[in-house]
Write a protein that holds these residues in place. Structure first.
Motif, mmCIF file in Angstrom:
data_model
loop_
_atom_site.group_PDB
_atom_site.id
_atom_site.type_symbol
_atom_site.label_atom_id
_atom_site.label_comp_id
_atom_site.label_asym_id
_atom_site.label_seq_id
_atom_site.Cartn_x
_atom_site.Cartn_y
_atom_site.Cartn_z
ATOM 1 N N LEU A 277 11.562 14.921 -3.355
ATOM 2 C CA LEU A 277 10.250 15.371 -3.827
ATOM 3 C C LEU A 277 10.198 16.886 -3.937
ATOM 4 N N ALA A 278 10.782 17.600 -2.982
ATOM 5 C CA ALA A 278 10.784 19.071 -3.028
ATOM 6 C C ALA A 278 11.502 19.560 -4.282
ATOM 7 N N ASP A 279 12.605 18.907 -4.653
ATOM 8 C CA ASP A 279 13.335 19.292 -5.857
ATOM 9 C C ASP A 279 12.481 19.103 -7.110
ATOM 10 N N ASP B 298 -1.647 8.077 8.587
ATOM 11 C CA ASP B 298 -1.077 7.710 9.884
ATOM 12 C C ASP B 298 -1.921 6.689 10.642
ATOM 13 N N GLN B 299 -3.243 6.720 10.445
ATOM 14 C CA GLN B 299 -4.117 5.852 11.243
ATOM 15 C C GLN B 299 -5.056 4.991 10.409
ATOM 16 N N VAL C 99 0.855 -1.181 0.000
ATOM 17 C CA VAL C 99 0.000 0.000 0.000
ATOM 18 C C VAL C 99 0.893 1.233 0.000
ATOM 19 N N TYR C 100 0.722 2.074 -1.024
ATOM 20 C CA TYR C 100 1.529 3.285 -1.192
ATOM 21 C C TYR C 100 0.614 4.497 -1.085
ATOM 22 N N PRO C 101 0.488 5.086 0.116
ATOM 23 C CA PRO C 101 -0.393 6.244 0.280
ATOM 24 C C PRO C 101 0.091 7.441 -0.531
ATOM 25 N N PHE C 102 -0.761 7.936 -1.387
ATOM 26 C CA PHE C 102 -0.431 9.034 -2.294
ATOM 27 C C PHE C 102 -0.807 10.365 -1.642
ATOM 28 N N PHE C 103 -0.095 10.690 -0.554
ATOM 29 C CA PHE C 103 -0.323 11.910 0.205
ATOM 30 C C PHE C 103 0.986 12.682 0.293
ATOM 31 N N LEU C 104 0.900 14.014 0.275
ATOM 32 C CA LEU C 104 2.104 14.839 0.404
ATOM 33 C C LEU C 104 2.544 14.995 1.850
ATOM 34 N N VAL C 105 1.606 14.973 2.770
ATOM 35 C CA VAL C 105 1.934 15.084 4.187
ATOM 36 C C VAL C 105 1.207 13.985 4.953
ATOM 37 N N THR C 106 1.765 13.637 6.094
ATOM 38 C CA THR C 106 1.087 12.649 6.921
ATOM 39 C C THR C 106 -0.154 13.286 7.519
ATOM 40 N N LEU D 24 3.898 9.236 -0.072
ATOM 41 C CA LEU D 24 4.635 9.930 -1.121
ATOM 42 C C LEU D 24 5.481 11.080 -0.590
ATOM 43 N N GLY D 25 4.925 11.913 0.263
ATOM 44 C CA GLY D 25 5.621 13.100 0.750
ATOM 45 C C GLY D 25 6.868 12.817 1.550
#
Length: 69
Positions: A53-55, A22-23, A10-17, A47-48
């Motif tokens: 990623l920032a670059d 997280d849950q 499972v690869y959560p496609f989120f930029l921040v937790t 992902l984040g």
């Protein structure tokens, strides 16, 4: 799982937790693991958390004409 799948990553496609990364998603993965002993669900980092990623984001911004540094 019924088709003989034994591993799910499972690869959560989120930029921040957050609550989902997280849950919620880890809880669902644990529930699937508990109900299906012949299949392993593994949580990957969202992902984040990926280095560089920032670059990539800054490069994308520059490609659109911004002078952001």
């Amino acid at each position: 799982i019924g088709d003989g799948i034994t591993q799910i990553d499972v690869y959560p496609f989120f930029l921040v937790t957050g609550k989902h990364a997280d849950q919620d998603i880890p809880r669902l993965a644990a529930e699937i693991n508990a109900r299906n002993p012949n299949c392993t669900v593994t949580m990957l980092d969202y992902l984040g958390k990926g280095e560089g990623l920032a670059d990539v984001m800054i490069e994308h911004i520059h490609a659109q004409g911004s002078t952001l540094r």
